[in-house]
Design a protein around this motif. Structure first.
Motif, PDB file in Angstrom:
ATOM      1  N   ASN A 169       0.882  -1.127   0.051  1.00  0.00           N
ATOM      2  CA  ASN A 169      -0.131   0.114  -0.048  1.00  0.00           C
ATOM      3  C   ASN A 169       0.770   1.376  -0.042  1.00  0.00           C
ATOM      4  OD1 ASN A 169      -2.396  -1.517   0.073  1.00  0.00           O
ATOM      5  ND2 ASN A 169      -2.470  -1.592   2.190  1.00  0.00           N
ATOM      6  N   GLY A 170       2.136   0.987   0.510  1.00  0.00           N
ATOM      7  CA  GLY A 170       2.999   2.159   0.629  1.00  0.00           C
ATOM      8  C   GLY A 170       4.039   2.594  -0.765  1.00  0.00           C
ATOM      9  N   SER A 171       3.745   1.601  -1.558  1.00  0.00           N
ATOM     10  CA  SER A 171       4.643   1.620  -2.833  1.00  0.00           C
ATOM     11  C   SER A 171       3.953   1.602  -4.209  1.00  0.00           C
ATOM     12  CB  SER A 171       5.732   0.383  -2.670  1.00  0.00           C
ATOM     13  OG  SER A 171       4.895  -0.784  -3.247  1.00  0.00           O
ATOM     14  N   TYR A 172       4.721   1.834  -5.155  1.00  0.00           N
ATOM     15  CA  TYR A 172       3.926   1.749  -6.547  1.00  0.00           C
ATOM     16  C   TYR A 172       3.374   0.179  -6.714  1.00  0.00           C
ATOM     17  CZ  TYR A 172       8.598  -0.736  -8.033  1.00  0.00           C
ATOM     18  OH  TYR A 172       9.615  -1.385  -7.859  1.00  0.00           O
ATOM     19  N   LEU A 173       3.644  -0.662  -5.930  1.00  0.00           N
ATOM     20  CA  LEU A 173       2.818  -2.097  -6.198  1.00  0.00           C
ATOM     21  C   LEU A 173       1.349  -1.773  -5.972  1.00  0.00           C
ATOM     22  CD1 LEU A 173       5.546  -4.520  -4.167  1.00  0.00           C
ATOM     23  CD2 LEU A 173       5.505  -3.835  -6.558  1.00  0.00           C
ATOM     24  N   LYS A 174       1.025  -0.737  -5.351  1.00  0.00           N
ATOM     25  CA  LYS A 174      -0.324  -0.632  -4.653  1.00  0.00           C
ATOM     26  C   LYS A 174      -1.299  -0.538  -6.333  1.00  0.00           C
ATOM     27  CE  LYS A 174      -0.098   4.518  -4.154  1.00  0.00           C
ATOM     28  NZ  LYS A 174      -0.205   5.410  -3.483  1.00  0.00           N
ATOM     29  N   PHE A 175      -0.533  -0.047  -7.268  1.00  0.00           N
ATOM     30  CA  PHE A 175      -1.657  -0.027  -8.665  1.00  0.00           C
ATOM     31  C   PHE A 175      -1.884  -1.417  -9.186  1.00  0.00           C
ATOM     32  CE2 PHE A 175       1.170   4.014  -8.439  1.00  0.00           C
ATOM     33  CZ  PHE A 175       0.375   4.863  -8.239  1.00  0.00           C
ATOM     34  N   GLU A 176      -1.017  -2.113  -9.394  1.00  0.00           N
ATOM     35  CA  GLU A 176      -1.445  -3.344  -9.813  1.00  0.00           C
ATOM     36  C   GLU A 176      -2.111  -4.319  -9.138  1.00  0.00           C
ATOM     37  OE1 GLU A 176       0.825  -5.506 -13.352  1.00  0.00           O
ATOM     38  OE2 GLU A 176       2.439  -4.631 -11.983  1.00  0.00           O
ATOM     39  N   SER A 177      -1.720  -3.920  -7.603  1.00  0.00           N
ATOM     40  CA  SER A 177      -2.342  -4.813  -6.602  1.00  0.00           C
ATOM     41  C   SER A 177      -3.907  -4.680  -6.180  1.00  0.00           C
ATOM     42  CB  SER A 177      -1.818  -4.866  -5.135  1.00  0.00           C
ATOM     43  OG  SER A 177      -0.429  -5.303  -5.473  1.00  0.00           O
ATOM     44  N   ALA A 178      -4.122  -3.343  -6.633  1.00  0.00           N
ATOM     45  CA  ALA A 178      -5.620  -2.989  -6.615  1.00  0.00           C
ATOM     46  C   ALA A 178      -6.574  -3.571  -7.580  1.00  0.00           C
ATOM     47  CB  ALA A 178      -5.674  -1.348  -7.127  1.00  0.00           C
ATOM     48  N   ALA A 179      -6.105  -4.501  -8.304  1.00  0.00           N
ATOM     49  CA  ALA A 179      -6.970  -5.451  -9.097  1.00  0.00           C
ATOM     50  C   ALA A 179      -7.483  -6.551  -8.452  1.00  0.00           C
ATOM     51  CB  ALA A 179      -6.103  -6.206 -10.489  1.00  0.00           C
ATOM     52  N   ASP A 180      -6.759  -6.706  -7.220  1.00  0.00           N
ATOM     53  CA  ASP A 180      -7.462  -7.919  -6.127  1.00  0.00           C
ATOM     54  C   ASP A 180      -6.927  -7.577  -4.988  1.00  0.00           C
ATOM     55  OD1 ASP A 180      -8.839  -9.875  -5.286  1.00  0.00           O
ATOM     56  OD2 ASP A 180      -7.838 -11.528  -6.614  1.00  0.00           O
ATOM     57  N   ALA A 181      -7.057  -6.499  -4.285  1.00  0.00           N
ATOM     58  CA  ALA A 181      -6.226  -6.109  -3.175  1.00  0.00           C
ATOM     59  C   ALA A 181      -6.624  -7.018  -1.928  1.00  0.00           C
ATOM     60  CB  ALA A 181      -6.918  -4.601  -2.681  1.00  0.00           C
ATOM     61  N   ASP A 182      -7.694  -7.978  -1.904  1.00  0.00           N
ATOM     62  CA  ASP A 182      -7.837  -8.777  -0.921  1.00  0.00           C
ATOM     63  C   ASP A 182      -7.051 -10.215  -1.015  1.00  0.00           C
ATOM     64  OD1 ASP A 182      -9.681  -7.283   0.235  1.00  0.00           O
ATOM     65  OD2 ASP A 182     -11.334  -8.049  -0.632  1.00  0.00           O
ATOM     66  N   ASN A 183      -6.632 -10.221  -2.245  1.00  0.00           N
ATOM     67  CA  ASN A 183      -5.637 -11.444  -2.611  1.00  0.00           C
ATOM     68  C   ASN A 183      -4.334 -10.979  -3.365  1.00  0.00           C
ATOM     69  OD1 ASN A 183      -7.624 -13.726  -1.895  1.00  0.00           O
ATOM     70  ND2 ASN A 183      -8.785 -12.462  -3.189  1.00  0.00           N
ATOM     71  N   ALA A 184      -3.690 -10.121  -2.579  1.00  0.00           N
ATOM     72  CA  ALA A 184      -2.279  -9.545  -3.096  1.00  0.00           C
ATOM     73  C   ALA A 184      -1.160 -10.031  -2.514  1.00  0.00           C
ATOM     74  CB  ALA A 184      -2.593  -7.942  -3.168  1.00  0.00           C
ATOM     75  N   ILE A 185      -1.113 -11.007  -1.666  1.00  0.00           N
ATOM     76  CA  ILE A 185      -0.058 -11.531  -1.102  1.00  0.00           C
ATOM     77  C   ILE A 185      -0.018 -13.137  -1.195  1.00  0.00           C
ATOM     78  CG2 ILE A 185       1.363 -11.652   1.098  1.00  0.00           C
ATOM     79  CD1 ILE A 185      -0.128  -9.214   2.017  1.00  0.00           C
ATOM     80  N   LEU A 186       1.197 -13.623  -1.383  1.00  0.00           N
ATOM     81  CA  LEU A 186       1.340 -14.929  -1.674  1.00  0.00           C
ATOM     82  C   LEU A 186       2.067 -15.634  -0.451  1.00  0.00           C
ATOM     83  CD1 LEU A 186       2.075 -15.296  -5.543  1.00  0.00           C
ATOM     84  CD2 LEU A 186      -0.070 -15.496  -4.519  1.00  0.00           C
ATOM     85  N   ILE A 187       1.949 -16.781  -0.224  1.00  0.00           N
ATOM     86  CA  ILE A 187       2.469 -17.683   0.634  1.00  0.00           C
ATOM     87  C   ILE A 187       3.252 -18.675  -0.035  1.00  0.00           C
ATOM     88  CG2 ILE A 187       2.578 -18.957   2.927  1.00  0.00           C
ATOM     89  CD1 ILE A 187       0.505 -17.194   3.917  1.00  0.00           C
ATOM     90  N   GLN A 188       4.541 -18.899   0.029  1.00  0.00           N
ATOM     91  CA  GLN A 188       5.353 -19.773  -1.004  1.00  0.00           C
ATOM     92  C   GLN A 188       6.339 -20.726  -0.227  1.00  0.00           C
ATOM     93  OE1 GLN A 188       8.281 -18.518  -3.952  1.00  0.00           O
ATOM     94  NE2 GLN A 188       6.298 -18.674  -5.366  1.00  0.00           N
ATOM     95  N   GLU A 189       6.471 -22.016  -0.758  1.00  0.00           N
ATOM     96  CA  GLU A 189       7.146 -23.150  -0.258  1.00  0.00           C
ATOM     97  C   GLU A 189       8.922 -22.426  -0.376  1.00  0.00           C
ATOM     98  OE1 GLU A 189       9.246 -27.231  -1.964  1.00  0.00           O
ATOM     99  OE2 GLU A 189       7.606 -26.104  -2.969  1.00  0.00           O
ATOM    100  N   CYS A 190       9.697 -22.683   0.658  1.00  0.00           N
ATOM    101  CA  CYS A 190      10.761 -21.890   0.568  1.00  0.00           C
ATOM    102  C   CYS A 190      11.963 -23.152   0.337  1.00  0.00           C
ATOM    103  CB  CYS A 190      11.435 -21.553   1.956  1.00  0.00           C
ATOM    104  SG  CYS A 190      13.028 -20.582   2.244  1.00  0.00           S
ATOM    105  N   ILE A 191      12.504 -22.898  -0.702  1.00  0.00           N
ATOM    106  CA  ILE A 191      13.687 -23.840  -1.152  1.00  0.00           C
ATOM    107  C   ILE A 191      14.986 -23.352  -1.029  1.00  0.00           C
ATOM    108  CG2 ILE A 191      14.406 -25.005  -3.546  1.00  0.00           C
ATOM    109  CD1 ILE A 191      11.850 -25.121  -4.389  1.00  0.00           C
ATOM    110  N   GLU A 192      15.774 -23.952  -0.306  1.00  0.00           N
ATOM    111  CA  GLU A 192      17.180 -23.428  -0.004  1.00  0.00           C
ATOM    112  C   GLU A 192      17.971 -23.950  -0.870  1.00  0.00           C
ATOM    113  OE1 GLU A 192      17.503 -21.510   2.490  1.00  0.00           O
ATOM    114  OE2 GLU A 192      16.069 -21.644   4.168  1.00  0.00           O
TER     115      GLU A 192
END
Length: 337
Positions: free
Chosen positions: A183-206
């Motif tokens: 919300n505090g960066s330019y990422l807010k523009f594209e993220s506005a397309a689906d603000a409630d689903n704008a974050i991913l949780i991903q498997e960490c591969i070391e």
């Protein structure tokens, strides 16, 4: 031929690569950006544009192209790509070829949830990813997903908002932090397309990090894959890497080419797990690893110029040597001279 590079940022090296590529044609390289940078000053001429999401942005570029007899336009920034892709015909109508992939391709690359779905659909290995916080937590509780996990923006660039969580408490705190950073960066523009689903949780591969650049021609046909072992990163961009030959990585590149059907350069990050390579993300543009390919013998700017003038693919321009270790440097400069 005159070329306009938009959203050049700090990529002065690309400005100079294209200037060199146009020498035999007596063409000029024009550069555009929304704020003044040193890279702009390396061009034959430059302009400061409205912000990319401004209603005036495309009209401004079209008028600039008309005024300066631009024939080819290439963007160097993710956020620029979907807007240019959607307006490609408007540029075509005034005689400007925009070297950008189709809107559907750009959408798959910029939207990391769609990237994940695309890779799974085409049986290309990628870290397990969740778009639902509750589903990710359930998977962790059921041991279908294990800590640590990566939290990242769905529409993300560079290293903005990427964190590693080692337990549920950290996951909850960092998830909120990523939302605030979006919300505090330019990422807010594209993220506005689906603000409630704008974050991913991903498997960490070391793993060590690897990079590939998949080169297609302007007809979307596969040309080659440049492979690198990344040695150091800075702010989400490759800072040091060595070129390598790797059949498995090359096959990943070929699979991406055949299924995605992008135009020109596709930049991708990969991780290794149990001898297989997992695609982390896709960028349908020149990426931060391209200078290492150029220094190792490739010249994709010249190849693009040749393609635009009707020439065929030149193997000399699309081949790199292995075991070339390259590093970026930091050079302070004055830009208001």
């Amino acid at each position: 031929m005159n070329i306009l590079l938009t959203s050049v940022g700090r990529r002065s090296y690309l400005v100079n690569y294209f200037k060199e590529a146009l020498k035999s044609l007596n063409g000029k390289v024009f550069a555009a950006n929304s704020i003044e940078t040193y890279a702009l000053q390396q061009a034959d001429a430059f302009t400061l544009t409205p912000q990319i999401y401004s209603a005036e942005y495309i009209d401004y570029l079209i008028n600039y192209c008309k005024k300066n007899k631009i024939t080819v336009l290439i963007s160097l920034f993710d956020i620029d790509l979907p807007i240019l892709a959607k307006n490609k015909q408007r540029f075509k109508d005034i005689g400007v070829d925009v070297i950008v992939s189709d809107p559907e391709v750009i959408d798959i690359c910029n939207d990391k949830w769609k990237t994940y779905q695309f890779l799974i659909q085409h049986n290309i290995k990628t870290p397990t990813t969740y778009i639902s916080f509750s589903e990710a937590v359930t998977a962790l509780q059921n041991k279908e997903l294990e800590y640590p996990v990566i939290i990242k923006p769905r529409w993300g660039m560079g290293s903005i908002g990427i964190y590693k969580a080692d337990n549920l408490e950290e996951l909850q705190v960092l998830y909120k932090k990523v939302r605030n950073e979006i919300n505090g960066s330019y990422l807010k523009f594209e993220s506005a397309a689906d603000a409630d689903n704008a974050i991913l949780i991903q498997e960490c591969i070391e793993s060590d990090e690897y990079g590939i650049e998949v080169i297609n021609d302007l007809n979307r046909e596969y040309v080659t894959t440049f492979c690198k072992h990344k040695i150091a990163m800075r702010s989400g961009e490759t800072d040091q890497a060595i070129t390598i030959e790797n059949d498995k990585l090359s096959e990943v590149g070929k699979s991406l080419s055949k299924t995605l059907r992008h135009i020109a350069v596709l930049d991708s990050d990969c991780l290794e797990k149990n001898g297989d390579f997992y695609v982390l993300e896709l960028n349908a543009r020149f990426g931060g690893q391209y200078p290492f390919s150029h220094l190792a013998g490739a010249n994709i700017p010249k190849q693009i110029v040749d393609w635009c003038t009707g020439m065929k693919t030149n193997q000399m321009l699309t081949t790199i040597s292995a075991n070339v270790l390259c590093s970026k440097d930091i050079k302070p400069v004055i830009i208001n001279d």
